[in-house]
Design an enzyme around this catalytic site. Sequence first.
Site, mmCIF file in Angstrom:
data_model
loop_
_atom_site.group_PDB
_atom_site.id
_atom_site.type_symbol
_atom_site.label_atom_id
_atom_site.label_comp_id
_atom_site.label_asym_id
_atom_site.label_seq_id
_atom_site.Cartn_x
_atom_site.Cartn_y
_atom_site.Cartn_z
ATOM 1 C CG ASP A 49 38.569 32.713 46.964
ATOM 2 O OD1 ASP A 49 38.473 33.331 45.892
ATOM 3 O OD2 ASP A 49 37.780 31.805 47.309
ATOM 4 C CD GLU B 82 43.541 28.783 53.828
ATOM 5 O OE1 GLU B 82 43.751 29.278 52.690
ATOM 6 O OE2 GLU B 82 42.580 28.026 54.059
ATOM 7 C CE1 TYR C 191 36.359 25.317 52.475
ATOM 8 C CE2 TYR C 191 38.698 25.559 52.944
ATOM 9 C CZ TYR C 191 37.397 26.054 52.986
ATOM 10 O OH TYR C 191 37.154 27.271 53.566
ATOM 11 C CD GLU D 270 38.898 29.250 55.866
ATOM 12 O OE1 GLU D 270 38.821 28.710 54.728
ATOM 13 O OE2 GLU D 270 39.542 30.290 56.096
#
Length: 585
Positions: free
Chosen positions: A144, A388, A441, A477
């Site tokens: 991303d 990831e 997240y 993160e």
Amino acid sequence: WTHPRQSPRTCPGGSVPASFNDITQDPSLENYIGWVWYEKEVLLPLRWLQDDLNTRVVLRFGSAHYYSIVWVNGVQVMEHEGGHLPFEADISSVIQGSPGIPCRITVALNNTLTPHTLPPGSIQYMNDKTRYPKNYFVQNIRFDFFNYAGIHRPVVLYTTPSVYIDDITVTTTSSESVAMVQYQVSVVGSTLYSLSLSLRDQEGKVVATGDGPAGELKVLNPNLWWPYLMHENPGYRYSLEVKMQAQANGALLEDVYTLPVGIRTVHVTSTQFLINGRPFYFHGVNKHEDADIRGKGFDWPLVVKDFNLLRWLGANSFRTSHYPYAEEIMDLCDAYGIVVIDECPGVGIKMSESFGNKSLQHHLVVMEELIRRDKNRPSVVMWSVANEPASELPPAGYYFKTVIAHTKALDPSRPVTFVTDANYALDHGAPYVDVICVNSYFSWYHDPGHLEVIPLQLTTQFENWYKTYQKPIIQSEYGADSVPGLHSDPPLMFSEEYQKAMLREYHSVFDKKRKEYVIGELIWNFADFMTNQGTTRVLGNKKGIFTRQRQPKSAAFVLRERYWKIANESSCLPPIIKSHALFLK
């Protein structure tokens, strides 16, 4: 740099270092995939061009994304696969003996990503002729951020003698009153040479001397390298001067290299990360090399601004998400005591074919290049081999076992990790890391809008990982997008208030778990950055606590208050600087 060659694509002159994507008004260049050409003519000093067997002329690229072929005066001198890391070639035989003739440097650069590149990607041809033009294709990526391409870092020409210092490796150990600096020096061009070494402190005083290609220097009452906010004099470095003398072709040759050396140790326990024997807590950021117009091109004023913001924020660390950063950035980390988790470009490893032998062999080479470049940096305290990946796939076990073992064999002095977003019970790579780095997240990608689920879900995440592996954990993160100036009370997604509220929910859990085994928190992200276009991205990713132009959002002040509070729990801290004076000089 000018670009007279017209096949198949050229870039405007004067555009190095920079990405080529955003510097023109040509929309087809923004997402261009394929070959681009660069060319520049330079006049070299006359003494470089004389047919001198004792002078070696080297052409060095700081980085170019992704695959490069380089010619000098029409002669191919090197190829290199991979962005973000340097490569060079000896061009003496090509340019010497031609005084007065400009040296023409030509570069062909291809930014195509395949399942076996790092990062991986794939080319997808759209064969429906009723919807797409003939031969229409797209570059698919599984990460991303925008896949900027070009010659991103400085290109230099330099000389050495024909017998020269090729490599230096330094490791350090220390106690309260004495430190040992172990060194190895590699000399190329002859086996008949002498080496002398001098270690100087910042006042220029010689504190230790040595000779020969390998040995140990003893430093009494050493000044240790400490992280920012952990000591009143962070980032202390000695200077190791290595001098080589050799006889070659009837001449006495001398090569001198000065290496900054920080004396510090790193150790990991089941609950702590220790620097110089003291517990270290990562309170920092994730970043990107990303800016308007220049893309990933190196830019000194932007780098200085970022370091001033890091210090204002009270950040003591960052991860080089998701690729190695410019050497100049790493130099400042060493000098100012900013701790680094140094990450290779192993992002987006999602396809099963990206875990095969071809990908693995390239990954090992990339780790060799990264460690060779950054192994002597005191700021680098841990290597990260991926971000990831699809580590729940069965091949990931052997893949990461091999990459991590190779990394530790190259550098036994540092811990190794990779950053995961896999389920703790399914992650095949986690058994091989020294520190668990986990991304999550909650209330954003999971249960969007529901801040109330964060305490339970985040606590469960930490407890599951620690119960399974008994290793310290970094929240590598977490974050939320916020559009600058968009406000909502009660907090709604994409507002500055929602970003602040999410951070505070995470922080409340961090404060409980950092008393146990959580050793760090790295916000995603330091600043907004560009991504591919998509229905969830409005001119890029907006999870920055600063805008892409480095202006603070509300969340920046929340994080600043927190980081300085954490820092003030330790001793020997500088006062919080409230003036607008420049920090970096």
